[in-house]
Design a protein around this motif. Structure first.
Motif, mmCIF file in Angstrom:
data_model
loop_
_atom_site.group_PDB
_atom_site.id
_atom_site.type_symbol
_atom_site.label_atom_id
_atom_site.label_comp_id
_atom_site.label_asym_id
_atom_site.label_seq_id
_atom_site.Cartn_x
_atom_site.Cartn_y
_atom_site.Cartn_z
ATOM 1 N N VAL A 33 8.723 -9.623 4.464
ATOM 2 C CA VAL A 33 9.423 -8.469 5.412
ATOM 3 C C VAL A 33 10.340 -8.695 6.030
ATOM 4 O O VAL A 33 10.146 -9.307 7.161
ATOM 5 C CB VAL A 33 7.872 -7.931 5.788
ATOM 6 C CG1 VAL A 33 8.574 -6.568 6.787
ATOM 7 C CG2 VAL A 33 6.815 -7.480 4.720
ATOM 8 N N ASP A 37 9.763 -2.211 10.966
ATOM 9 C CA ASP A 37 9.063 -0.946 10.356
ATOM 10 C C ASP A 37 9.544 0.340 10.937
ATOM 11 O O ASP A 37 9.667 1.380 10.099
ATOM 12 C CB ASP A 37 7.432 -0.753 10.716
ATOM 13 C CG ASP A 37 6.783 -1.991 9.752
ATOM 14 O OD1 ASP A 37 7.341 -2.289 8.631
ATOM 15 O OD2 ASP A 37 5.628 -2.687 10.135
ATOM 16 N N ASN A 38 10.080 0.453 12.084
ATOM 17 C CA ASN A 38 10.545 1.749 12.607
ATOM 18 C C ASN A 38 11.846 2.108 11.707
ATOM 19 O O ASN A 38 12.085 3.301 11.617
ATOM 20 C CB ASN A 38 10.736 1.617 14.169
ATOM 21 C CG ASN A 38 11.767 0.529 14.424
ATOM 22 O OD1 ASN A 38 12.170 -0.405 13.640
ATOM 23 N ND2 ASN A 38 12.392 0.615 15.667
ATOM 24 N N ASN A 41 10.345 3.647 8.805
ATOM 25 C CA ASN A 41 10.002 4.932 9.079
ATOM 26 C C ASN A 41 11.208 5.936 9.183
ATOM 27 O O ASN A 41 11.057 7.047 8.672
ATOM 28 C CB ASN A 41 9.202 4.863 10.338
ATOM 29 C CG ASN A 41 7.764 4.225 10.127
ATOM 30 O OD1 ASN A 41 7.574 3.934 9.072
ATOM 31 N ND2 ASN A 41 7.365 3.936 11.265
ATOM 32 N N TYR A 82 -2.675 3.926 11.204
ATOM 33 C CA TYR A 82 -2.106 5.074 10.391
ATOM 34 C C TYR A 82 -2.678 6.158 10.497
ATOM 35 O O TYR A 82 -2.033 7.519 10.453
ATOM 36 C CB TYR A 82 -2.288 4.453 9.076
ATOM 37 C CG TYR A 82 -1.302 3.289 8.881
ATOM 38 C CD1 TYR A 82 0.080 3.473 8.243
ATOM 39 C CD2 TYR A 82 -2.076 1.893 8.835
ATOM 40 C CE1 TYR A 82 0.826 2.586 8.056
ATOM 41 C CE2 TYR A 82 -0.976 0.980 8.454
ATOM 42 C CZ TYR A 82 0.388 1.012 8.176
ATOM 43 O OH TYR A 82 1.204 -0.048 7.829
ATOM 44 N N PRO A 103 7.096 5.550 4.058
ATOM 45 C CA PRO A 103 7.161 5.356 5.608
ATOM 46 C C PRO A 103 7.548 6.195 6.498
ATOM 47 O O PRO A 103 8.517 7.235 6.013
ATOM 48 C CB PRO A 103 8.052 4.032 5.667
ATOM 49 C CG PRO A 103 7.959 3.639 4.261
ATOM 50 C CD PRO A 103 8.004 4.748 3.240
ATOM 51 N N ARG A 137 3.218 -1.950 3.088
ATOM 52 C CA ARG A 137 4.401 -2.022 3.537
ATOM 53 C C ARG A 137 5.430 -2.409 2.322
ATOM 54 O O ARG A 137 6.214 -3.213 2.254
ATOM 55 C CB ARG A 137 4.736 -3.106 4.624
ATOM 56 C CG ARG A 137 3.763 -2.763 5.705
ATOM 57 C CD ARG A 137 3.551 -3.888 6.657
ATOM 58 N NE ARG A 137 4.780 -4.222 7.341
ATOM 59 C CZ ARG A 137 4.992 -5.319 7.972
ATOM 60 N NH1 ARG A 137 4.223 -6.351 7.985
ATOM 61 N NH2 ARG A 137 6.321 -5.529 8.648
ATOM 62 N N ASN A 140 9.222 -1.701 2.596
ATOM 63 C CA ASN A 140 9.847 -2.777 3.251
ATOM 64 C C ASN A 140 9.994 -4.240 2.546
ATOM 65 O O ASN A 140 11.120 -4.767 2.485
ATOM 66 C CB ASN A 140 9.020 -3.067 4.626
ATOM 67 C CG ASN A 140 9.860 -3.926 5.553
ATOM 68 O OD1 ASN A 140 10.805 -4.634 5.147
ATOM 69 N ND2 ASN A 140 9.630 -3.700 7.157
#
Length: 268
Positions: A33, A37-38, A41, A82, A103, A137, A140
């Motif tokens: 990864v 993560d943002n 998203n 979540y 995401p 994920r 990602n």
């Protein structure tokens, strides 16, 4: 000598970057990864907004409520990070037999799926599977794997001398090898992992996990691809049913306990 030193330094830096980006999926599988993560998203939210502008939502209140009910039950059993998010669920008026989760906490279901997922439990198998991709994920990891593969091939091309017909042929072959040997199997791994995660989620949410097998039986009757499984991004229907059966014992026990306590789902 200098060229060899430069090559070793570059490869060392690449290896260090890849090792530092290692993560673990909900099933315990090691994964790569690279992106925050943002960022994924934001990409998911933008993609969902574009989809809503291009594809109309279903006008059926009953069908929309059915999909929302199933999604809500799945969301309610997610891990806190979540479960506490503001998920958006849309039933799109489109004949394709598909659904997705992105995401950014977005879930989309196409009306065509409701012709194949013929009850709440089969729909929950699909929604659980798609949400499983988000929990693990996979988006990602998929982007990270593609980035790492392309960068490794580009680096190798730069480090191994001047351009030549032989060198071009070798790296074109490596590109094909990466596609079949790395990217496609990773995608099949994601699908199989999401199946197992989804099976667990649907059972915890009060849906009968055994209906996941019937869903894929319905899918098989709907049609099948002629692409060999080793060249496909998805496992074959039979492989999926075999894997689901192998993972059925735990989820079935969870569902049986909920059924005995009269806590199963009622999204009819």
């Amino acid at each position: 000598m200098a060229s060899k030193l430069q090559r070793n330094i570059a490869l060392g830096l690449l290896s260090a970057a890849l090792l530092s980006a290692c993560s673990t999926s909900p099933t315990g599988r090691k994964q790569l990864v690279l992106l925050p993560d943002n960022q994924l998203n934001e990409m998911g939210v933008a993609s969902f907004a574009e989809m809503k502008s291009n594809t109309p939502a279903s006008s059926s209140t009953q069908a929309t409520q059915h999909v929302q009910c199933v999604a809500d039950r799945i969301i309610a059993v997610l891990p806190d990070e979540y479960r506490k998010q503001n998920w958006e669920v849309v039933l799109f008026n489109d004949e394709q037999v598909n659904a997705f989760a992105l995401p950014g906490y977005k879930i989309g279901v196409y009306t065509g799926l409701l012709d194949v997922a013929t009850n709440q439990d089969q729909l929950a198998a699909v929604v659980g599977h798609e949400v499983g991709h988000v929990l693990a994920r996979h988006g990602n990891e998929r982007v990270s794997t593609q980035l790492a593969t392309s960068q490794a091939l580009a680096l190798g091309s730069q480090l191994y001398g001047e351009d030549s017909a032989t060198k071009t042929a070798i790296f074109q072959g490596l590109g094909i090898g990466a596609q079949i040997g790395i990217l496609l199997p990773f995608s099949r791994t994601h699908e199989s992992e999401a199946d197992v995660i989804g099976l667990d989620l649907m059972a915890k949410a009060g849906f009968n996990p055994e209906e996941s097998i019937k869903l894929w039986q319905n899918m098989s009757k709907k049609g099948s691809s002629s692409t060999p499984e080793f060249l496909s991004t998805h496992p074959s229907h039979q492989t999926r049913m075999n894997d689901l059966n192998a993972a059925m014992a735990g989820p079935k026990q969870v569902y049986t306990s909920l059924k005995a306590a009269n806590k199963t789902a009622h999204c009819y």
